[in-house]
Scaffold this motif. Structure first.
Motif, mmCIF file in Angstrom:
data_model
loop_
_atom_site.group_PDB
_atom_site.id
_atom_site.type_symbol
_atom_site.label_atom_id
_atom_site.label_comp_id
_atom_site.label_asym_id
_atom_site.label_seq_id
_atom_site.Cartn_x
_atom_site.Cartn_y
_atom_site.Cartn_z
ATOM 1 N N ALA A 303 78.027 65.404 85.059
ATOM 2 C CA ALA A 303 77.490 66.539 85.840
ATOM 3 C C ALA A 303 78.212 67.855 85.552
ATOM 4 C CB ALA A 303 77.595 66.216 87.322
ATOM 5 N N VAL A 304 79.416 67.802 84.995
ATOM 6 C CA VAL A 304 80.309 68.956 84.798
ATOM 7 C C VAL A 304 80.510 69.633 86.162
ATOM 8 C CG1 VAL A 304 80.912 70.890 83.284
ATOM 9 C CG2 VAL A 304 79.199 69.236 82.517
ATOM 10 N N ILE A 305 79.985 70.857 86.329
ATOM 11 C CA ILE A 305 79.946 71.503 87.649
ATOM 12 C C ILE A 305 78.470 71.784 87.904
ATOM 13 C CG2 ILE A 305 80.596 73.559 88.997
ATOM 14 C CD1 ILE A 305 83.018 71.852 88.392
ATOM 15 N N THR A 306 77.933 71.160 88.930
ATOM 16 C CA THR A 306 76.509 71.299 89.217
ATOM 17 C C THR A 306 76.334 72.036 90.539
ATOM 18 O OG1 THR A 306 75.900 69.294 88.016
ATOM 19 C CG2 THR A 306 74.414 69.984 89.768
ATOM 20 N N SER A 307 75.599 73.117 90.478
ATOM 21 C CA SER A 307 75.399 73.904 91.697
ATOM 22 C C SER A 307 74.393 73.209 92.629
ATOM 23 C CB SER A 307 74.937 75.288 91.233
ATOM 24 O OG SER A 307 74.034 75.827 92.105
ATOM 25 N N VAL A 308 74.657 73.288 93.934
ATOM 26 C CA VAL A 308 73.748 72.709 94.935
ATOM 27 C C VAL A 308 73.179 73.856 95.764
ATOM 28 C CG1 VAL A 308 73.563 71.155 96.933
ATOM 29 C CG2 VAL A 308 75.058 70.545 95.005
ATOM 30 N N GLY A 309 71.853 73.927 95.835
ATOM 31 C CA GLY A 309 71.200 75.046 96.519
ATOM 32 C C GLY A 309 70.597 74.665 97.854
ATOM 33 N N GLU A 310 70.369 73.360 98.041
ATOM 34 C CA GLU A 310 69.751 72.935 99.304
ATOM 35 C C GLU A 310 70.194 71.521 99.665
ATOM 36 O OE1 GLU A 310 65.405 73.289 99.538
ATOM 37 O OE2 GLU A 310 65.404 71.541 100.864
ATOM 38 N N LEU A 311 70.530 71.346 100.942
ATOM 39 C CA LEU A 311 70.812 70.008 101.465
ATOM 40 C C LEU A 311 69.790 69.741 102.560
ATOM 41 C CD1 LEU A 311 74.688 70.239 101.896
ATOM 42 C CD2 LEU A 311 73.495 68.768 100.277
ATOM 43 N N SER A 312 69.122 68.600 102.442
ATOM 44 C CA SER A 312 68.174 68.250 103.493
ATOM 45 C C SER A 312 68.824 67.179 104.349
ATOM 46 C CB SER A 312 66.896 67.744 102.825
ATOM 47 O OG SER A 312 66.130 67.041 103.754
ATOM 48 N N TRP A 313 68.947 67.456 105.660
ATOM 49 C CA TRP A 313 69.613 66.524 106.577
ATOM 50 C C TRP A 313 68.743 66.351 107.816
ATOM 51 C CZ3 TRP A 313 73.268 68.061 110.924
ATOM 52 C CH2 TRP A 313 73.790 66.906 111.546
ATOM 53 N N GLN A 314 68.325 65.144 108.063
ATOM 54 C CA GLN A 314 67.364 64.849 109.137
ATOM 55 C C GLN A 314 66.169 65.782 108.949
ATOM 56 O OE1 GLN A 314 70.061 65.295 112.453
ATOM 57 N NE2 GLN A 314 70.813 63.200 112.229
ATOM 58 N N ASP A 315 65.824 66.544 109.987
ATOM 59 C CA ASP A 315 64.683 67.453 109.806
ATOM 60 C C ASP A 315 65.148 68.879 109.482
ATOM 61 O OD1 ASP A 315 65.915 67.885 112.178
ATOM 62 O OD2 ASP A 315 64.089 68.064 113.375
ATOM 63 N N LYS A 316 66.434 68.997 109.093
ATOM 64 C CA LYS A 316 66.972 70.343 108.877
ATOM 65 C C LYS A 316 67.162 70.632 107.388
ATOM 66 C CE LYS A 316 69.808 69.466 112.969
ATOM 67 N NZ LYS A 316 69.521 68.018 113.051
ATOM 68 N N LYS A 317 67.065 71.865 107.040
ATOM 69 C CA LYS A 317 67.335 72.278 105.663
ATOM 70 C C LYS A 317 68.520 73.239 105.664
ATOM 71 C CE LYS A 317 62.895 71.667 103.456
ATOM 72 N NZ LYS A 317 63.119 70.242 103.651
ATOM 73 N N ILE A 318 69.495 72.902 104.838
ATOM 74 C CA ILE A 318 70.673 73.765 104.713
ATOM 75 C C ILE A 318 70.540 74.476 103.365
ATOM 76 C CG2 ILE A 318 73.206 73.780 104.538
ATOM 77 C CD1 ILE A 318 73.157 71.119 106.191
ATOM 78 N N ILE A 319 70.269 75.752 103.400
ATOM 79 C CA ILE A 319 70.108 76.513 102.153
ATOM 80 C C ILE A 319 71.454 77.180 101.848
ATOM 81 C CG2 ILE A 319 68.796 78.330 100.949
ATOM 82 C CD1 ILE A 319 67.036 75.975 101.827
#
Ligand code: COI
Length: 355
Positions: A303-319
């Motif tokens: 993966a080297v360094i992979t950027s994360v733009g969104e986490l989906s948790w339950q019914d929530k979206k963490i942008i």
């Protein structure tokens, strides 16, 4: 131990290395591989570099039934002046022995295997690609080879190293990740810290569901309270909250990533606050809500360094960072790849020039 070398008399045609995306990850293999065998009364023996190819197995072979196996992943990088560099390879062989030990596989001689790997890469040096975002991905693997179906530790093993010219493992654009709540990857006392096939097999159902929903990967929570973050499976995870970098502390069920370790060492060198501790998904959500969650990225060999733009948790979206690559994420990517490809000074002495 001697190392026998049998050269491939029918080398394959090399693919076009210039397009990292087309090259893909782990799809084609170089002309040679390293092999050695283990017998109870003989130890590891018959070390050899031979043409890459198939080998015959009996359907009863132990590894197929009980997964007694451990492996590693590392890369060889070609520099602009055609040198070949390995990145902290001694750490991979050390971790391999730790994984093997957990799986009851007899230890290998780390120095001997590293020397054998260097010879293998030099024989296959034309297979180390020299285009942006390409490298030779190296996969050492130990498997149990007893042909008895009784559940027991095998008395026979094979150790192999195969090499695959590869491009990126993940998309360079920020990845969308689902926080898994139903399944777990590893539990305390289990094999989570080891690179062993079962850990990866256990992730495939969630991975499939994530992909169907348009997410690239899964973020695992620990098995007991299902509150604290562990890792992504193909990479460790980092968060930047109010200027501080936080990654889950190693607890036996998280893979002790070599890139993870390097990121921590670089951050300390840059005097950026970094902590390894328990971090809950609730804490990440709160940081998102109060706008202190600044960046999120994964780290790994593939993966080297992979950027994360969104986490989906339950019914929530963490942008995260408006779904854009964060500046520290990019700086770490440039630093680590800069060292790996010999483009910047390796002040940590992490690379090994094998040419
Ligand atoms: C690696 O980074 O080498 C890994 O082990 C991840 C693997 C799933 C490709």
């Amino acid at each position: 131990m001697n190392l026998k070398i049998i050269k491939n008399s029918k080398p394959k045609e090399k693919p076009d290395f210039s397009d990292a995306k087309k090259l893909g990850f782990g799809k084609i293999f170089s002309d040679h591989m390293f092999v050695m065998d283990y017998l109870k009364n003989k130890g590891w023996h018959n070390a050899r570099i031979v043409p890459y190819g198939k080998f015959e197995i009996e359907p009863s072979i132990s590894v197929l039934h009980y997964g007694q196996s451990a492996w590693e992943g590392l890369k060889a990088y070609k520099t602009d002046d055609n040198n070949i560099l390995l990145f902290r390879p001694e750490k991979n062989f050390e971790r391999l022995n730790n994984s093997m030990n957990r799986l009851e596989i007899p230890k290998i001689d780390e120095n001997f295997c590293l020397e054998a790997l260097k010879k293998l890469i030099l024989i296959d040096k034309e297979w180390v690609p020299n285009f942006p975002q390409t490298s030779l991905y190296i996969r050492p693997i130990a498997i149990s080879t007893d042909t008895e179906i009784r559940l027991k530790s095998s008395e026979n093993y094979k150790f192999l190293i195969i090499c695959s010219p590869s491009g990126n493992y993940n998309d360079l654009a920020p990845n969308k990740i689902i926080v898994e709540e139903k399944y777990v990857r590893a539990a305390p006392g289990g094999t989570g810290f080891a690179k062993t096939p079962g850990n990866y097999a256990a992730t495939l159902t969630s991975q499939k569901i994530a992909n169907e929903k348009g997410y690239s990967q899964v973020l695992w929570l620990e098995a007991i309270e299902r509150k604290y973050i562990e890792e992504v499976g193909s990479m460790n995870i980092f968060f930047k909250i109010s200027g501080e970098i936080i990654t889950p502390a190693l607890n036996g069920s998280i893979l002790p990533g070599i890139t993870r370790m390097s990121v921590i060492e670089i951050l300390k060198d840059w005097e950026i606050p970094v902590s390894e501790r328990k971090i809950s998904i609730e804490e990440i959500y709160k940081a998102y809500k109060n706008e202190t969650l600044e960046e999120c990225f994964g780290s790994g060999t593939a993966a080297v360094i992979t950027s994360v733009g969104e986490l989906s948790w339950q019914d929530k979206k963490i942008i995260v960072n408006e779904n854009k690559i964060g500046s520290l994420t990019k700086k770490l990517y440039d630093e680590i790849t800069g060292i790996q490809y010999g483009k910047i000074k390796d002040k940590f002495n992490w690379t090994m020039n094998i040419s």
